[in-house]
Design an enzyme around this catalytic site. Structure first.
Site, short mmCIF file in Angstrom:
data_model
loop_
_atom_site.label_atom_id
_atom_site.label_comp_id
_atom_site.label_asym_id
_atom_site.label_seq_id
_atom_site.Cartn_x
_atom_site.Cartn_y
_atom_site.Cartn_z
CE LYS A 41 -2.77 -2.31 3.45
NZ LYS A 41 -3.15 -2.19 4.88
N GLY A 42 2.17 1.03 0.23
CA GLY A 42 3.08 2.14 0.45
C GLY A 42 3.19 3.16 -0.68
CG ASP A 101 15.32 -1.81 3.28
OD1 ASP A 101 16.20 -0.98 3.44
OD2 ASP A 101 14.95 -2.59 4.18
CE LYS A 129 15.18 3.31 4.45
NZ LYS A 129 14.72 2.64 5.69
NE ARG A 167 -0.39 1.93 4.97
CZ ARG A 167 0.62 1.16 4.59
NH1 ARG A 167 1.56 1.67 3.83
NH2 ARG A 167 0.69 -0.10 4.98
P1 IMP Z 1 12.76 -4.90 0.55
O1 IMP Z 1 12.24 -6.16 -0.01
O2 IMP Z 1 13.70 -5.11 1.69
O3 IMP Z 1 13.38 -3.99 -0.51
O4 IMP Z 1 11.52 -4.23 1.22
C1 IMP Z 1 10.97 -3.05 0.84
C2 IMP Z 1 9.68 -2.87 1.60
O5 IMP Z 1 9.91 -2.82 3.01
C3 IMP Z 1 9.03 -1.55 1.23
O6 IMP Z 1 8.13 -1.71 0.16
C4 IMP Z 1 8.37 -1.14 2.54
O7 IMP Z 1 7.05 -1.65 2.60
C5 IMP Z 1 9.20 -1.79 3.63
N1 IMP Z 1 10.16 -0.81 4.21
C6 IMP Z 1 11.51 -0.87 4.18
N2 IMP Z 1 12.06 0.17 4.83
C7 IMP Z 1 11.02 0.91 5.28
C8 IMP Z 1 10.94 2.16 6.03
O8 IMP Z 1 11.93 2.80 6.41
N3 IMP Z 1 9.67 2.62 6.28
C9 IMP Z 1 8.55 1.97 5.86
N4 IMP Z 1 8.58 0.82 5.18
C10 IMP Z 1 9.81 0.29 4.89
MG MG Z 2 5.20 -1.66 4.32
#
Ligand code: IMP
Ligand code: MG
Length: 186
Positions: A41-42, A101, A129, A167
Site C-alpha cells: 500500500k506504500g 531496501d 536505500k 500513511r
Molecule cells: P525490501 O524487499 O527489503 O526492498 O523491502 C521493501 C519494503 O519494506 C518496502 O516496500 C516497505 O514496505 C518496507 N520498508 C523498508 N524500509 C522501510 C521504512 O523505512 N519505512 C517503511 N517501510 C519500509
Molecule cells: Mg510496508
C-alpha cells in the site's frame, strides 16, 4: 508517538520532486500508452500524485506482494495479488514502488512481471536505500535516495507506514529505529 517523528522531506520538496519525475517519465514514454502498476500500500499516495504529472494515456492497476514464513520450515512464501486482471503482455509498464531496501520484494515482482511479456518495464521508486541492498536491482527513477545514517532510521508518511500508521502524513519523516520492533505508544 507522532512527536518522535522528524521531518525529512517536506510536502513542498516532495511536490517539486514528483513534478520533476513526472516530466522525466512523460518524456521517456512519449507517444506510448502506459500501464501504471502501484505496489500496495506504500506507493498509493506517491502514485496518486505522480500520475497527475504524466499527461499521457495511462491505465492504473495495483499489486500487492505478501511474504510470510512457513511455520517450522523457515521457508519464506511469497504471493503476488493483482487488484484486477492486469493485461501486461506487450504493454509499457511503469511499476511504482515505495521503498527499495534489500531489493528482495522488487526483484521478485520484476521477475514475475517479465514472465507476462511486457514490451517494456521500468521502475519509479519514492525512496531508495542503496546501502541496504541484498539483490542488485536499480529503479530507473528515484525521488529520494537515502543514505546512512538516515537510511538506518524508519521512514513514515506520504504513504509509508510504521505498523500501518502514519500513511496520511503529508511529509516524509523518520522514526528512531527501535520503533520498528516496539509496540505502538502514544
Ligand atoms: P525490501 O524487499 O527489503 O526492498 O523491502 C521493501 C519494503 O519494506 C518496502 O516496500 C516497505 O514496505 C518496507 N520498508 C523498508 N524500509 C522501510 C521504512 O523505512 N519505512 C517503511 N517501510 C519500509
Ligand atoms: Mg510496508
Amino acid at each position: 508517538m507522532k512527536d518522535k517523528i522528524s521531518v525529512l522531506f517536506t510536502e513542498e520538496r516532495i511536490a517539486q520532486r514528483v513534478a520533476e519525475l513526472g516530466a522525466e517519465v512523460t518524456q521517456a514514454f512519449a507517444g506510448r500508452e502506459i500501464c501504471v502498476l502501484g505496489l500496495m500500500k506504500g506507493s498509493l499516495v506517491f502514485m496518486a500524485d505522480l500520475i497527475r504529472r504524466i499527461p499521457l494515456d495511462l491505465t492504473v492497476h495495483l499489486v500487492r506482494v505478501t511474504s510470510h514464513r512457513e511455520q517450522g520450515a523457515g521457508k519464506v512464501q511469497t504471493e503476488i495479488v493483482y487488484s484486477t486482471a492486469v493485461p501486461l503482455q506487450g504493454k509499457d509498464v511503469l511499476l511504482v514502488d515505495d521503498i527499495v531496501d534489500t531489493g528482495i520484494t522488487l526483484s521478485y515482482l520484476l521477475a514475475h512481471i517479465h514472465e507476462h511479456g511486457p514490451r517494456s518495464l521500468k521502475v519509479c521508486a519514492l525512496i531508495d536505500k542503496p546501502e541496504a541492498r541484498k539483490i542488485d536491482v536499480h529503479p530507473q527513477w528515484t525521488a529520494f535516495p537515502v543514505h546512512e545514517p538516515i537510511a538506518d532510521q524508519f521512514l513514515v508518511g506520504y504513504g509509508l507506514d510504521w505498523m500501518e500508521r502514519f500513511r496520511g502524513l503529508p511529509y516524509i519523516g523518520t522514526l528512531p529505529r527501535p520503533a520498528r520492533v516496539g509496540t505502538p505508544q502514544e
